[in-house]
Design an enzyme around this catalytic site. Sequence first.
Site, short mmCIF file in Angstrom:
data_model
loop_
_atom_site.label_atom_id
_atom_site.label_comp_id
_atom_site.label_asym_id
_atom_site.label_seq_id
_atom_site.Cartn_x
_atom_site.Cartn_y
_atom_site.Cartn_z
CE LYS A 1 -3.90 -2.44 2.11
NZ LYS A 1 -4.14 -2.62 3.28
CD GLN B 1 -3.48 -4.26 6.65
OE1 GLN B 1 -3.96 -3.37 5.96
NE2 GLN B 1 -3.83 -5.45 5.86
CG ASP C 1 -9.60 -0.34 5.18
OD1 ASP C 1 -9.93 -0.09 3.93
OD2 ASP C 1 -8.99 -0.08 5.88
N1 GUN Z 1 -7.30 -6.96 5.83
C1 GUN Z 1 -7.43 -7.68 4.45
N2 GUN Z 1 -7.95 -6.94 3.92
C2 GUN Z 1 -8.52 -5.24 4.90
C3 GUN Z 1 -8.78 -3.65 3.95
O1 GUN Z 1 -8.91 -4.25 2.69
N3 GUN Z 1 -8.85 -3.01 4.96
C4 GUN Z 1 -8.31 -3.23 5.87
N4 GUN Z 1 -7.16 -2.21 6.68
N5 GUN Z 1 -7.58 -4.34 6.46
C5 GUN Z 1 -7.74 -6.17 5.47
#
Ligand code: GUN
Length: 287
Positions: free
Chosen positions: A53, A97, A120
Amino acid sequence: MSAQIIDGKLLASQVRTEWKQRAARLTEQGVRPGLAVIIVGDNPASEIYVRNKVKACGEIGIHSEAHQFSGTTQPEEVLDCIQALNQNTHVHGILVQLPLPLHFENNKIITSIAIEKDVDGFHLYNVGALVTGNTNFAPCTPFGVMTMLEHHHISAEGKHAVVVGRSNIVGKPMAMMLLERGATVTICTSKTRDLQYFTRSADILVVATGQPQMITAEMVKPGATVIDVGINRLPDGKLCGDVEFDSVKDVAGYITPVPGGVGPMTITMLLCNTIIAAERVHQNASV
Ligand code: GUN
């Protein structure tokens, strides 16, 4: 018949090229989009996701910062960090995350993120907005899937969409977004009795169970669109999805590969959401 492959890697790069220009325009106007990523603990998969990311942000001209905490950190320390990021005008998007360590309450952490920075789309307010058709931020993976369908002119209207998986990150928001586009939606799980009965009637089948290659050719309706959200590692080290690609591609009309399908789209939509958040700040400042 062999299915048309929905190439997520190619589409992601096209979308990123377009949005890089939007980020550049904003930066020229004095607002450089910024994303803060919080990671707690040392989950190896999460570490890779966060690294990817941050790298993707750099490539598209978004300022990014990773805030790393050890697995024994107390929730209050993370809440303090989020409070500071909520106030930080260089940060337009905040992402925590997941998964968090077991001594954390997910909702307590996520609802402390400012609604307008919740890129998100996991804050309870934004979940409610999505469910009522007033989407503020579409969760990145389902947003990526909808973008893939749109790009290939695959309409959901009137179709039977079956989502296998009921996670808050993928399954539930995916079902809501398909419903919003006029699909008749069935949500199944990997434990659904006679799963094949449901999957075989799907015009659009989205699979997000984390069970390697669980969807086989006889579970798919000929000509269906099959979207594989899974990413699993086989004992021989190879990556595979939740769909048995080699057999299903001979039955489906469209199919996403793993890797190179939904995965690259998820990060791309996070970049889009961050730029959208920054554009909103800029628009509000100029009225
Ligand atoms: N863990 C797995 N997929 C995601 C996501 O799309 N966002 C976040 N914050 N954590 C994740």
